[in-house]
Design a protein around this motif. Sequence first.
Motif, PDB file in Angstrom:
ATOM      1  N   THR A   7      -4.227  -8.988   3.946  1.00 22.99           N
ATOM      2  CA  THR A   7      -5.185  -9.337   2.906  1.00 22.99           C
ATOM      3  C   THR A   7      -5.034  -8.355   1.751  1.00 22.99           C
ATOM      4  O   THR A   7      -4.322  -7.345   1.848  1.00 22.99           O
ATOM      5  CB  THR A   7      -6.624  -9.255   3.425  1.00 22.99           C
ATOM      6  N   ASN A   8      -5.734  -8.631   0.658  1.00 23.69           N
ATOM      7  CA  ASN A   8      -5.736  -7.687  -0.464  1.00 23.69           C
ATOM      8  C   ASN A   8      -6.217  -6.306  -0.016  1.00 23.69           C
ATOM      9  O   ASN A   8      -5.663  -5.279  -0.412  1.00 23.69           O
ATOM     10  CB  ASN A   8      -6.648  -8.203  -1.584  1.00 23.69           C
ATOM     11  N   THR A   9      -7.250  -6.289   0.804  1.00 21.06           N
ATOM     12  CA  THR A   9      -7.787  -5.013   1.279  1.00 21.06           C
ATOM     13  C   THR A   9      -6.782  -4.258   2.136  1.00 21.06           C
ATOM     14  O   THR A   9      -6.657  -3.027   2.028  1.00 21.06           O
ATOM     15  CB  THR A   9      -9.090  -5.241   2.057  1.00 21.06           C
ATOM     16  N   ASP A  10      -6.061  -4.963   2.993  1.00 21.49           N
ATOM     17  CA  ASP A  10      -5.047  -4.304   3.828  1.00 21.49           C
ATOM     18  C   ASP A  10      -4.055  -3.521   2.971  1.00 21.49           C
ATOM     19  O   ASP A  10      -3.690  -2.384   3.290  1.00 21.49           O
ATOM     20  CB  ASP A  10      -4.278  -5.338   4.664  1.00 21.49           C
ATOM     21  N   VAL A  11      -3.607  -4.125   1.890  1.00 18.73           N
ATOM     22  CA  VAL A  11      -2.611  -3.483   1.029  1.00 18.73           C
ATOM     23  C   VAL A  11      -3.231  -2.302   0.285  1.00 18.73           C
ATOM     24  O   VAL A  11      -2.656  -1.211   0.221  1.00 18.73           O
ATOM     25  CB  VAL A  11      -2.007  -4.494   0.039  1.00 18.73           C
ATOM     26  N   ASN A  12      -4.431  -2.514  -0.274  1.00 20.50           N
ATOM     27  CA  ASN A  12      -5.060  -1.437  -1.032  1.00 20.50           C
ATOM     28  C   ASN A  12      -5.453  -0.249  -0.156  1.00 20.50           C
ATOM     29  O   ASN A  12      -5.359   0.904  -0.580  1.00 20.50           O
ATOM     30  CB  ASN A  12      -6.287  -1.966  -1.777  1.00 20.50           C
ATOM     31  N   GLU A  13      -5.903  -0.527   1.068  1.00 21.58           N
ATOM     32  CA  GLU A  13      -6.278   0.573   1.949  1.00 21.58           C
ATOM     33  C   GLU A  13      -5.054   1.404   2.347  1.00 21.58           C
ATOM     34  O   GLU A  13      -5.155   2.613   2.560  1.00 21.58           O
ATOM     35  CB  GLU A  13      -6.990   0.033   3.190  1.00 21.58           C
ATOM     36  N   ALA A  14      -3.895   0.767   2.454  1.00 27.78           N
ATOM     37  CA  ALA A  14      -2.663   1.509   2.754  1.00 27.78           C
ATOM     38  C   ALA A  14      -2.274   2.423   1.597  1.00 27.78           C
ATOM     39  O   ALA A  14      -1.735   3.516   1.794  1.00 27.78           O
ATOM     40  CB  ALA A  14      -1.527   0.540   3.067  1.00 27.78           C
ATOM     41  N   GLY A  15      -2.562   1.993   0.370  1.00 33.10           N
ATOM     42  CA  GLY A  15      -2.231   2.799  -0.798  1.00 33.10           C
ATOM     43  C   GLY A  15      -3.303   3.790  -1.201  1.00 33.10           C
ATOM     44  O   GLY A  15      -3.044   4.733  -1.954  1.00 33.10           O
ATOM     45  N   ARG A  16      -4.500   3.608  -0.687  1.00 35.27           N
ATOM     46  CA  ARG A  16      -5.653   4.410  -1.114  1.00 35.27           C
ATOM     47  C   ARG A  16      -5.473   5.919  -0.931  1.00 35.27           C
ATOM     48  O   ARG A  16      -5.868   6.690  -1.822  1.00 35.27           O
ATOM     49  CB  ARG A  16      -6.899   3.929  -0.372  1.00 35.27           C
ATOM     50  N   PRO A  17      -4.898   6.410   0.172  1.00 29.33           N
ATOM     51  CA  PRO A  17      -4.722   7.860   0.299  1.00 29.33           C
ATOM     52  C   PRO A  17      -3.882   8.473  -0.813  1.00 29.33           C
ATOM     53  O   PRO A  17      -3.934   9.693  -1.038  1.00 29.33           O
ATOM     54  CB  PRO A  17      -4.018   8.003   1.658  1.00 29.33           C
ATOM     55  N   PHE A  18      -3.128   7.645  -1.528  1.00 30.63           N
ATOM     56  CA  PHE A  18      -2.244   8.122  -2.595  1.00 30.63           C
ATOM     57  C   PHE A  18      -2.744   7.700  -3.973  1.00 30.63           C
ATOM     58  O   PHE A  18      -2.017   7.821  -4.960  1.00 30.63           O
ATOM     59  CB  PHE A  18      -0.825   7.590  -2.364  1.00 30.63           C
ATOM     60  N   ASN A  19      -3.985   7.166  -4.033  1.00 33.84           N
ATOM     61  CA  ASN A  19      -4.544   6.631  -5.286  1.00 33.84           C
ATOM     62  C   ASN A  19      -3.684   5.501  -5.845  1.00 33.84           C
ATOM     63  O   ASN A  19      -3.561   5.340  -7.063  1.00 33.84           O
ATOM     64  CB  ASN A  19      -4.700   7.736  -6.347  1.00 33.84           C
ATOM     65  N   LEU A  20      -3.098   4.725  -4.964  1.00 32.18           N
ATOM     66  CA  LEU A  20      -2.255   3.597  -5.370  1.00 32.18           C
ATOM     67  C   LEU A  20      -2.905   2.279  -4.971  1.00 32.18           C
ATOM     68  O   LEU A  20      -3.634   2.193  -3.976  1.00 32.18           O
ATOM     69  CB  LEU A  20      -0.872   3.705  -4.715  1.00 32.18           C
ATOM     70  N   ALA A  21      -2.614   1.246  -5.747  1.00 41.24           N
ATOM     71  CA  ALA A  21      -3.127  -0.090  -5.457  1.00 41.24           C
ATOM     72  C   ALA A  21      -2.150  -1.130  -5.977  1.00 41.24           C
ATOM     73  O   ALA A  21      -1.316  -0.845  -6.830  1.00 41.24           O
ATOM     74  CB  ALA A  21      -4.500  -0.290  -6.097  1.00 41.24           C
ATOM     75  N   HIS A  22      -2.275  -2.340  -5.452  1.00 48.66           N
ATOM     76  CA  HIS A  22      -1.431  -3.438  -5.924  1.00 48.66           C
ATOM     77  C   HIS A  22      -2.230  -4.300  -6.889  1.00 48.66           C
ATOM     78  O   HIS A  22      -3.459  -4.170  -6.994  1.00 48.66           O
ATOM     79  CB  HIS A  22      -0.939  -4.290  -4.750  1.00 48.66           C
ATOM     80  N   VAL A  23      -1.547  -5.171  -7.602  1.00 52.58           N
ATOM     81  CA  VAL A  23      -2.219  -6.103  -8.502  1.00 52.58           C
ATOM     82  C   VAL A  23      -2.744  -7.263  -7.663  1.00 52.58           C
ATOM     83  O   VAL A  23      -1.982  -8.039  -7.090  1.00 52.58           O
ATOM     84  CB  VAL A  23      -1.259  -6.624  -9.586  1.00 52.58           C
ATOM     85  N   GLY A  24      -4.051  -7.347  -7.568  1.00 51.13           N
ATOM     86  CA  GLY A  24      -4.672  -8.413  -6.785  1.00 51.13           C
ATOM     87  C   GLY A  24      -6.046  -8.720  -7.332  1.00 51.13           C
ATOM     88  O   GLY A  24      -6.501  -8.109  -8.304  1.00 51.13           O
TER      89      GLY A  24
END
Length: 512
Positions: free
Chosen positions: A175-192
């Motif tokens: 899901t969108n959250t799955d991807v963003n939570e993986a990037g969150r420790p690095f202050n990264l996010a995907h376009v969603g």
Amino acid sequence: GINAEYGVLNPQQLSLGMMGSTVLLFFFLVLTLSINGTEVNFNFASMIPSNSVSCDVATCPLPAEQQLQSEIIGDVVSLDSDPAVYDALTAVWTVPRSTSTFIPTLIIAPETEDGVVTAINYARENFLEVSVKNGGHSPDGLSLSQRGLQINLENMKTVVVDASAKIALVEAGCTNTDVNEAGRPFNLAHVGGNVGEVGFSGATGIAAYGALSRIAGLGVDNVISVKIVTWEGKILNVSQRTDPDLFWAVRGALANFGVAVSWEIKLHDVSSWYGGSIIYPPESISAVLKWAHQYVDMDYFHFRGIYFPADKVFLTEWGHWDPRFTTIQKDGFFESLQVAAPFIAWTVGTETYYQSATIHDEIIKATPKNSQRAYGAGGGVSNPTTDFFDKFQEICQGFTSPDGDLRFELWGANISVVQPMDSAFFSRSAQYLWTVEPYWFSAADDQYWAGKATEAYQTLRAFPEATDDCYPNYVSPDFAEVCYGENISRLKELKKKYDPTNFFHRNYNIKP
């Protein structure tokens, strides 16, 4: 026994049809002889063909469900399975507006790409209609099949982040959250988007618009490569280098060409994000749109407004993530908005990007699944006049659907840097996209609410500044060719090459 999609006889249907004819003939004979007073003694064993093979439990072929379960890592579920499991796997946000029954006979939820291959091969060999479910938020219940096979991707949810390169490898069930939570420790996010539980793959395969789009483009513009399984069961790793034509097509129309199993995408630093939400009464809509329009050319500025007719509120999302501005400067930027129009609630400046990316989750969860029906119609607009903003407010105030929304979203900036014919997603030229999408709960109301959405669409489309731009995931599949715009001819040619039988048609379909 005729399969309408492929125009051929299903061998299993053919054998059942012949057996049915034999049984009817037999009972007709029995009835005739009985009427004539003739005693009939019939041995059913004599009906078994002489070339049939007897077998025991150890040697008889397994039922389809068990056979498939032995071949894949994952879950295989049928109508005979636990109803709770079946219902959870087939639950969707909106159901099909159709008199037909869309109930998958078989669901395969693989954990590996090989399982997807097995599912596609089985469906093709057994003439089953295929649907694909990621998050279940496709309009008109497109993730359900008509007595066919659903490929459910929920078991494929691994995300691997390369923080230094700002790249993620994402399995298609995320899901969108799955991807963003993986990037969150690095202050990264995907376009969603702004619903965390929406399927990443389904949204990205169409476009994926969100709060980062005006500076980072659409989700499809951030795809480096995607691995898909074709209708023939072949695994293709598609990129600009490996297959430029197919890479062009899957960035906006992926579901027409195969089932995505994994993606390689760009991530973005959101440490400078400043944003939040403001809730307005409907009488503030036009004033809010006029205020936002002052900043239509500012890349780092994000705005989206959604009117909910059932609650009579206009929920707006705001973002300002220019790293050159301090937090105090961003506070000042939004000060004049506080007096632009009366508001009900204000959270601007208090939300992280990750909170903004899930702002609609509670609304989504509160709506029971497998109950809503929907029809969306929408377009674009550039350089809108005051009259256009006023008319949009008037339509919102007069809309009374039981659920649903009317959207007004700021596009342009880096969405438009990519030209309309540079990828399959065409609608890039407008400054804004708008959509009218009522939801309701009774099939008896289908014609009424689809008509209301169409009426509102025609009213706004009649303005000279309005355009045919549209976002597929918001509008009905009826708008498919409109949304593909001038790309439709090339897409049809590629469809003939990569899916000549239209095996994948539960989507915004391109007919070869």
